[in-house]
Design a protein around this motif. Structure first.
Motif, mmCIF file in Angstrom:
data_model
loop_
_atom_site.group_PDB
_atom_site.id
_atom_site.type_symbol
_atom_site.label_atom_id
_atom_site.label_comp_id
_atom_site.label_asym_id
_atom_site.label_seq_id
_atom_site.Cartn_x
_atom_site.Cartn_y
_atom_site.Cartn_z
ATOM 1 N N GLY A 1 0.846 -1.129 0.189
ATOM 2 C CA GLY A 1 0.061 -0.061 -0.051
ATOM 3 C C GLY A 1 0.779 1.378 0.129
ATOM 4 N N ARG A 2 2.133 1.277 0.662
ATOM 5 C CA ARG A 2 2.915 2.413 0.648
ATOM 6 C C ARG A 2 4.012 2.626 -0.142
ATOM 7 N N ARG A 3 4.130 1.472 -1.397
ATOM 8 C CA ARG A 3 4.961 1.256 -2.241
ATOM 9 C C ARG A 3 4.800 2.538 -3.130
ATOM 10 N N LYS A 4 5.749 3.312 -3.526
ATOM 11 C CA LYS A 4 5.402 4.318 -4.509
ATOM 12 C C LYS A 4 5.102 3.942 -6.022
ATOM 13 N N ALA A 5 5.850 2.614 -6.337
ATOM 14 C CA ALA A 5 5.573 2.102 -7.502
ATOM 15 C C ALA A 5 4.300 1.748 -7.755
ATOM 16 N N VAL A 6 3.563 1.066 -6.861
ATOM 17 C CA VAL A 6 2.000 0.741 -6.914
ATOM 18 C C VAL A 6 1.326 2.288 -7.028
ATOM 19 N N ALA A 7 1.137 2.530 -8.329
ATOM 20 C CA ALA A 7 0.345 4.075 -8.372
ATOM 21 C C ALA A 7 -0.944 3.787 -8.306
ATOM 22 N N ILE A 8 -1.557 2.669 -8.752
ATOM 23 C CA ILE A 8 -2.934 2.630 -9.122
ATOM 24 C C ILE A 8 -3.575 1.048 -8.565
ATOM 25 N N TRP A 9 -4.602 1.045 -7.842
ATOM 26 C CA TRP A 9 -5.256 -0.216 -7.067
ATOM 27 C C TRP A 9 -6.552 -0.395 -8.156
ATOM 28 N N GLN A 10 -6.657 -1.685 -8.410
ATOM 29 C CA GLN A 10 -7.788 -1.973 -9.066
ATOM 30 C C GLN A 10 -8.741 -2.959 -8.510
ATOM 31 N N VAL A 11 -9.815 -2.486 -8.126
ATOM 32 C CA VAL A 11 -10.711 -3.339 -7.373
ATOM 33 C C VAL A 11 -11.280 -4.530 -8.078
ATOM 34 N N ASP A 12 -11.037 -5.865 -7.740
ATOM 35 C CA ASP A 12 -11.748 -6.812 -8.619
ATOM 36 C C ASP A 12 -11.407 -7.019 -9.970
ATOM 37 N N ASN A 13 -12.296 -7.478 -10.847
ATOM 38 C CA ASN A 13 -12.097 -7.331 -12.460
ATOM 39 C C ASN A 13 -13.409 -7.276 -13.080
ATOM 40 N N GLU A 14 -14.045 -6.346 -13.560
ATOM 41 C CA GLU A 14 -15.072 -6.549 -14.740
ATOM 42 C C GLU A 14 -16.363 -6.828 -13.808
ATOM 43 N N LEU A 15 -16.622 -6.110 -12.544
ATOM 44 C CA LEU A 15 -17.803 -6.409 -11.870
ATOM 45 C C LEU A 15 -19.003 -6.430 -12.621
ATOM 46 N N GLY A 16 -19.768 -7.499 -12.114
ATOM 47 C CA GLY A 16 -21.097 -7.837 -12.775
ATOM 48 C C GLY A 16 -21.044 -8.219 -14.348
ATOM 49 N N HIS A 17 -20.000 -8.509 -14.828
ATOM 50 C CA HIS A 17 -19.760 -8.896 -16.098
ATOM 51 C C HIS A 17 -20.393 -10.366 -16.132
ATOM 52 N N GLU A 18 -20.527 -10.969 -17.271
ATOM 53 C CA GLU A 18 -20.837 -12.084 -17.983
ATOM 54 C C GLU A 18 -21.833 -12.839 -16.875
ATOM 55 N N ASN A 19 -22.961 -11.914 -16.966
ATOM 56 C CA ASN A 19 -24.294 -12.236 -16.008
ATOM 57 C C ASN A 19 -23.816 -12.383 -14.558
ATOM 58 N N SER A 20 -23.041 -12.089 -14.106
ATOM 59 C CA SER A 20 -22.657 -12.239 -12.573
ATOM 60 C C SER A 20 -23.365 -11.225 -11.848
ATOM 61 N N ASP A 21 -23.928 -10.068 -12.340
ATOM 62 C CA ASP A 21 -24.951 -9.339 -11.767
ATOM 63 C C ASP A 21 -26.014 -9.992 -11.188
ATOM 64 N N LEU A 22 -26.596 -10.772 -11.861
ATOM 65 C CA LEU A 22 -27.547 -11.749 -11.442
ATOM 66 C C LEU A 22 -27.465 -12.789 -10.664
ATOM 67 N N ASP A 23 -28.084 -12.965 -9.719
ATOM 68 C CA ASP A 23 -27.691 -14.159 -8.668
ATOM 69 C C ASP A 23 -29.009 -14.652 -8.093
ATOM 70 N N PHE A 24 -29.352 -15.831 -8.216
ATOM 71 C CA PHE A 24 -30.431 -16.487 -7.678
ATOM 72 C C PHE A 24 -30.271 -17.598 -6.406
ATOM 73 N N SER A 25 -29.181 -17.358 -5.998
ATOM 74 C CA SER A 25 -28.833 -18.392 -4.735
ATOM 75 C C SER A 25 -29.572 -17.944 -3.715
ATOM 76 N N ASP A 26 -29.050 -19.014 -2.480
ATOM 77 C CA ASP A 26 -29.754 -18.644 -1.342
ATOM 78 C C ASP A 26 -29.134 -17.430 -0.575
ATOM 79 N N ASN A 27 -27.782 -17.088 -0.977
ATOM 80 C CA ASN A 27 -27.080 -15.813 -0.534
ATOM 81 C C ASN A 27 -27.832 -14.790 -0.951
ATOM 82 N N SER A 28 -28.262 -14.986 -2.113
ATOM 83 C CA SER A 28 -29.142 -13.680 -2.787
ATOM 84 C C SER A 28 -30.545 -13.602 -2.227
#
Length: 736
Positions: free
Chosen positions: A167-194
């Motif tokens: 987190g404090r390394r100067k070289a690490v300039a950008i942090w990307q959270v996860d990858n393509e949130l909600g892509h490939e129908n992952s936005d929809l969820d019909f599980s018990d958790n949902s």
């Protein structure tokens, strides 16, 4: 996991509340960043130093993007961490003077987690076409439920480890959270958790009062009234049921109000999952925070305005072609997407970045169109034209194994470092970015805005009403005529206008367009604002099916307020399912002449007396035409304003003259119209105020520019604007 409280409804609501304020890191501002997507875990470590030297010294990249699929490498078994490879990679990059965009690896869980906690998996919808609650299996990506408390705990643990270490390394300039949130129908969820999250979300929304839910959803229809929130199911398959149409992301014949709320819930679930990571990172890292949004925004139950609200700037994956593509997405549609991404920025001064810019043929199993020589330069330049200040090519080298081994990169599988057509083209793009950075780093100031809202889009997703309907198409129908005229356009959520006055809006925009506004967000505020805006001299364009539903997705019993503003009444309607079309006749000199086609939907407009409204296009068939109905109308106001109503899916090109007239009437600077819809033109200012005409030929044939001159296939041309070309600039400068 210590004392983390990630249970019950807190899991969702805590991360949708206000976030700890943190100034945007200076590393995010005032510079261009050009890079490549690099996957060190996929290559022998012996190649890395030579790769990095080539990336830095030959290609000329500023950064590499790594890490978003490395969870197993970093945590090979539960609670056992191994950062050896990532340490070496970051150390080597830092030594070479290359910055890092580091992804949190939560898009792909390790096998041990899937085995230990199979309940974290998402689940597909029930439907009549064989998707009977399909359980997602381990082995792909995006398999987790956004509502799984267990998965969130594991995700935050690995993110904490990364943030504490780098987190404090100067070289690490950008942090990307996860990858393509909600892509490939992952936005929809019909599980018990949902299901459990859904019921908690509903209790919160309706204040624990089930009678309010019943009223909003109209549950007396078909006697589906609920006595308790625990009785409320997910919107799965029910009778009467049919397979989903191609323009539906899933099919359920539940209440329209329920389907709207379900998508709102899914939107909030995706946002909450991202926000948990963002809040953690803000306390531990010095770099900028973003995530990479996928394409197809308006077909998902996601709103990236919400996702990026707590981040430093938006990032986007730009793929004008994909597996199976016969031809690229049209330049106007690509531009619309890029302008939408710019509109997600919580702070317009930061710009946005392309996290993945394709550079070769793409596909997992079926490969699509191969970009032609220099076409990548044109696509990349277009991202800069629309506000990008950073870009990474996907990918540095094509993978030799895995599901994306047919996703070709700067280097193909056997291409030596520093060679090949695409290596040169990548360097050309970096040159365009750096040579003209004074333009790209100066924020755009569009005078045209396309307004949308997720509630309206979700309502259309639930009930497309025509097999030909697609919200992205309708947005493009009203966007493209202005794009063809070389105008810069903001594509923004209607939410941004709610706290503005008409005077403030007209101080920023002269034209606003509302595609297919079935539901008008905060109509009690927005409708009077639009009326006042037009009376002050602004131009308002309104698409069909306007203002017929309220925010519960119930039908309004009064005539459309937007149609009334436009001086018309909708007398008749008809769904024009594929391949139905009708002919239209232009009835206004210069604004609408000749013939055009009407598809998707049509409304028969009766012009209201005494409203100074006239027809631009009219129906000529034996039904709507015989009754004298208009298809496109224009009402003018005393201050020089106008309200355009587009009541059908008219050909895009038929609206270009009308857009030209609106821009001229509103004195909006624009680059003019070229000979081809493959040519993109815009005027941008640099940091000194000097103006530049940027022209990009996205086509394979020579084109003619507005004002004359030829543009070769895939050529990018940047030339200074002479003062005599457009004397309106001084007026625009005074507005800004």
């Amino acid at each position: 996991f210590g004392s983390m409280r990630h249970c019950g409804f807190w899991l969702l609501t805590a991360s949708l509340d206000a976030h700890a304020a943190r100034p945007t890191p200076t590393v995010c501002q005032g510079r261009m960043l050009m890079g490549v997507d690099y996957y060190p875990e996929q290559w022998d470590i012996s190649e890395m130093k030579m790769d990095i030297q080539a990336i830095k010294n030959d290609l000329g990249a500023d950064f590499v993007r790594i890490g978003e699929f490395m969870w197993h490498e970093l945590e090979p078994s539960d609670g056992v961490f191994n950062f050896t490879l990532l340490d070496v990679v970051i150390d080597t990059l830092e030594e070479a003077g290359v910055e890092v965009m580091l992804g949190t690896p939560t898009a792909t869980m390790p096998a041990w987690l899937a085995k230990k906690h199979p309940e974290v998996m998402t689940q597909g919808p029930d439907s009549a076409d064989g998707l009977a609650a399909a359980a997602v299996q381990f082995g792909g990506r995006r398999q987790y439920s956004f509502n799984s408390e267990t998965y969130l705990k594991y995700a935050l643990r690995i993110v904490t480890q990364l943030a504490d270490r780098y987190g404090r390394r100067k070289a690490v300039a950008i942090w990307q959270v996860d990858n393509e949130l909600g892509h490939e129908n992952s936005d929809l969820d019909f599980s018990d958790n949902s299901l459990h999250g859904w019921r908690r979300w509903l209790k919160h929304k309706f204040g624990g009062r089930i009678e309010r839910l019943n009223e909003d959803w109209g549950t007396t229809f078909w006697s589906v009234t609920y006595n308790d929130f625990e009785e409320v199911p997910l919107p799965k398959y029910t009778m009467p049921g049919t397979p989903a149409h191609t323009n539906e992301n899933f099919r359920s014949n539940m209440s329209p109000g329920m389907l709207l709320d379900y998508r709102r819930f899914r939107k909030d679930s995706v946002t909450a999952f991202a926000n948990h990571q963002v809040d953690l990172l803000k306390n531990k890292v010095d770099g900028c925070i973003t995530t990479n949004a996928p394409g197809g925004e308006w077909s998902k139950a996601v709103d990236h305005n919400d996702v990026f609200a707590s981040m430093d700037f938006p990032a986007y994956d730009n793929y004008p072609v994909w597996g199976g593509s016969l031809a690229p997405t049209s330049p106007a549609d690509v531009a619309l997407s890029l302008d939408m991404v710019r509109g997600w920025a919580p702070n317009s001064s930061t710009g946005w970045m392309v996290a993945e810019q394709l550079i070769g043929a793409q596909g997992h199993d079926i490969i699509g169109y191969t970009p032609r020589p220099q076409q990548i330069v044109a696509w990349s330049a277009s991202t800069l034209l629309h506000g990008a200040v950073g870009l990474a090519f996907f990918r540095y080298r094509a993978a030799v194994f895995g599901q994306e081994e047919f996703c070709y990169g700067i280097l193909d599988h056997a291409t030596p470092r520093g060679s090949g057509r695409k290596w040169k083209e990548a360097k050309d793009v970096f040159g365009v970015a750096r040579d003209h950075k004074s333009i790209w780093l100066t924020p755009l100031r569009p005078r045209v805005a396309l307004l949308y809202h997720s509630d309206n889009i979700f309502a259309w997703q639930a009930q497309p009403q025509s097999t030909a309907f697609d919200f992205a198409t309708e947005a493009s129908r009203l966007y493209s005529p202005f794009w063809r005229n070389g105008a810069s356009v903001d594509v923004i959520s209607m939410e941004r206008l709610v706290n503005s006055s008409a005077e403030e809006i007209i101080g920023q925009y002269r034209v606003v367009v509302l595609p297919a506004p079935l539901i008008v967000h905060r109509a009690d505020i927005i409708v009077p604002l639009l009326s006042a805006f037009a009376e002050l001299g602004g131009s308002v364009w309104i698409g069909f099916r306007s203002d017929i539903k309220d925010e519960r997705s119930q039908m309004r019993r009064k005539a459309s307020r937007l149609a009334e503003l436009a001086g018309v009444f909708v007398e008749e309607i008809e769904s024009l399912n594929t391949p139905t079309s009708y002919n239209l006749t232009g009835v206004a000199k210069q604004l609408g002449e000749g013939t055009a086609s009407a598809t998707v939907w049509r409304e028969g407009l009766r012009i209201l007396n005494g409203t100074n409204t006239s027809a631009i296009w009219a129906y000529n068939d034996g039904f709507f035409g015989a009754q004298g109905f208009a298809a496109v109308t224009r009402r003018t106001t005393a201050a020089g304003g106008e309200l355009i109503y587009v009541a059908t899916g008219i050909d895009y090109e038929a609206l270009v003259p009308l857009a030209s007239a609106s821009l001229a009437q509103q004195n909006v600077e624009h680059a003019g119209m070229s000979s081809s819809s493959q040519i993109e033109q815009m005027i941008r200012a640099d940091s000194t105020g000097a103006r530049w005409r940027i022209a990009i030929n996205h086509g394979a044939i020579v084109g003619t520019l507005a004002g004359g001159g030829e543009l070769q296939p895939y050529e990018v041309r940047i030339t200074p604007v002479k003062e005599e070309i457009d004397s309106s600039w001084s007026w625009l400068e005074s507005i800004f």
